[in-house]
Design a protein around this motif. Structure first.
Motif, PDB file in Angstrom:
ATOM      1  N   ARG A 281      43.432  91.476  14.693  1.00  0.00           N
ATOM      2  CA  ARG A 281      43.291  90.081  15.127  1.00  0.00           C
ATOM      3  C   ARG A 281      42.374  89.267  14.227  1.00  0.00           C
ATOM      4  NH1 ARG A 281      42.576  92.291  20.625  1.00  0.00           N
ATOM      5  NH2 ARG A 281      44.664  92.510  21.540  1.00  0.00           N
TER       6      ARG A 281
ATOM      7  N   CYS B 213      35.591  94.162  10.456  1.00  0.00           N
ATOM      8  CA  CYS B 213      36.597  94.072  11.515  1.00  0.00           C
ATOM      9  C   CYS B 213      36.754  95.399  12.260  1.00  0.00           C
ATOM     10  CB  CYS B 213      37.932  93.637  10.923  1.00  0.00           C
ATOM     11  SG  CYS B 213      37.941  91.948  10.277  1.00  0.00           S
TER      12      CYS B 213
ATOM     13  N   ASP C 267      43.922  88.589  10.929  1.00  0.00           N
ATOM     14  CA  ASP C 267      44.939  87.539  11.023  1.00  0.00           C
ATOM     15  C   ASP C 267      44.282  86.164  10.951  1.00  0.00           C
ATOM     16  OD1 ASP C 267      47.321  86.238  11.347  1.00  0.00           O
ATOM     17  OD2 ASP C 267      47.458  86.576  13.503  1.00  0.00           O
ATOM     18  N   ARG C 268      43.180  85.992  11.687  1.00  0.00           N
ATOM     19  CA  ARG C 268      42.487  84.696  11.662  1.00  0.00           C
ATOM     20  C   ARG C 268      41.918  84.389  10.283  1.00  0.00           C
ATOM     21  NH1 ARG C 268      40.714  86.579  16.843  1.00  0.00           N
ATOM     22  NH2 ARG C 268      38.762  87.326  15.931  1.00  0.00           N
ATOM     23  N   ALA C 269      41.528  85.420   9.557  1.00  0.00           N
ATOM     24  CA  ALA C 269      40.978  85.236   8.209  1.00  0.00           C
ATOM     25  C   ALA C 269      42.074  85.181   7.143  1.00  0.00           C
ATOM     26  CB  ALA C 269      40.017  86.373   7.882  1.00  0.00           C
ATOM     27  N   GLU C 270      43.346  85.200   7.598  1.00  0.00           N
ATOM     28  CA  GLU C 270      44.500  85.187   6.691  1.00  0.00           C
ATOM     29  C   GLU C 270      44.403  86.330   5.680  1.00  0.00           C
ATOM     30  OE1 GLU C 270      44.882  81.336   4.965  1.00  0.00           O
ATOM     31  OE2 GLU C 270      45.442  80.373   6.858  1.00  0.00           O
ATOM     32  N   ALA C 271      44.003  87.493   6.177  1.00  0.00           N
ATOM     33  CA  ALA C 271      43.842  88.673   5.321  1.00  0.00           C
ATOM     34  C   ALA C 271      44.703  89.834   5.794  1.00  0.00           C
ATOM     35  CB  ALA C 271      42.374  89.092   5.297  1.00  0.00           C
ATOM     36  N   LYS C 272      45.765  89.525   6.559  1.00  0.00           N
ATOM     37  CA  LYS C 272      46.638  90.588   7.024  1.00  0.00           C
ATOM     38  C   LYS C 272      47.429  91.177   5.855  1.00  0.00           C
ATOM     39  CE  LYS C 272      48.832  90.374  10.899  1.00  0.00           C
ATOM     40  NZ  LYS C 272      49.728  89.976  11.998  1.00  0.00           N
TER      41      LYS C 272
END
Length: 314
Positions: A140, A182, A143-148
């Motif tokens: 999660r 994370c 995803d918010r950090a655009e690092a998926k």
């Protein structure tokens, strides 16, 4: 049923053997049986969306195949099987493990995995349910950090059997410090724990080194990850619980199937050589070709492009 073999395109008693629209007459892939005998070679091709494929030809019992296709199979949620003999139960588990290992291998190649991520905890992941929930909490904030990233995750039980850690094949660059933060949060920490206060650890590395060809690296990671599936299935089997996961957007292209003309394994091998680009097959022979005549005759090979201009032969 006769097993007499006669000319494919000729006539018998004045009657054409094959209709004009048959694939064999059009020099196209054969998607329907040719012979009348019970056993026939069947080729399955699993393409990958970024190029390349795996191919496997096996000698198929057509009667058994028809019985399986025509069997009445119930739909809906899986139900726990009835009590059976232990050896049959174990045999089914081994087959399930092999199917899962194959899917893990294919997914790793599909995403072109180039790194192996290992996530551990201090005994906190005590079952598969907790492992999956922790993984979701881990993803999660990424995803918010655009690092998926694309991944294939496989849990493995510790040698003690009382907790798990995760092996994850990933594709592309990942910021290790962000992953550590994370992961600590996912395990219930604040994200800044280090040393003895850390609730777990994050390790990321290139499998087989940075200088290895990308295609070979993906295959190596796939093989490394697949072994954990079969390793833990017998000791830590849980009904209706998947032993790997990946993003929903990662899907394998549709598998293709066609019948071969060959009767013997030697003829099947020659037919495959003609069916595919000779440039591809010359590499396959020295790299990934596997031939078995024991139990169930089989020919397996894999081709993944490495920047050459060879066309995919289908």
């Amino acid at each position: 049923m006769s097993t007499e073999h006669i000319s494919f395109l000729g006539e018998k008693d004045g009657t054409p053997l094959l209709p004009a629209e048959h694939a064999l007459r059009r020099n196209a892939p054969i998607n329907q049986p040719i012979y009348e005998q019970f056993y026939q070679w069947r080729l399955k091709i699993q393409p990958f969306s970024r190029g390349g494929f795996e191919a496997k030809a096996t000698l198929v019992d057509r009667n058994g195949l028809n019985a399986l296709i025509n069997a009445n199979q119930t739909r809906g949620p899986r139900t726990k099987p009835k009590e059976r003999e232990e050896d049959k139960v174990m045999g089914d588990r081994i087959k399930a493990a092999q199917r899962a290992a194959r899917k893990v291998r294919l997914l790793c190649i599909e995403i072109q995995a180039d790194r192996l991520l290992t996530l551990t905890s201090r005994g906190l992941l005590t079952d598969l349910h907790k492992a999956v929930a922790t993984w979701k909490r881990f993803m999660r904030p990424l995803d918010r950090a655009e690092a998926k990233f694309l991944y294939v995750a496989v849990p493995e039980f510790h040698s003690s059997g009382d907790h798990l850690h995760l092996h994850v094949a990933i594709s592309g660059f990942a910021r290790v410090e962000l992953l550590r933060r994370c992961w600590q949060i996912a395990l219930g920490g604040k994200g800044n724990e280090r040393g003895t206060e850390a609730l777990g650890n994050v390790d990321i590395k290139y499998r087989n080194g940075r200088r290895v060809d990308p295609a070979r690296r993906s295959v190596g990671i796939a093989r490394y990850l697949s072994k954990y599936i079969t390793k833990d299935f017998e000791r830590h089997y849980q009904f209706n619980r998947r032993r790997y996961w990946s993003p929903r957007g990662v899907k394998l292209p549709e598998q293709r199937g066609e019948w071969l003309k060959a009767e013997k394994i030697e003829d099947a091998l020659m037919e495959l050589y003609e069916r595919f680009d000779p440039g591809i097959m010359s590499r396959v022979f020295g790299d990934s070709l596997f031939i078995s005549q024991e139990n169930r005759p089989m020919i397996f090979f894999r081709w993944i492009p490495d920047g050459s201009d060879l066309d995919i032969p289908f």
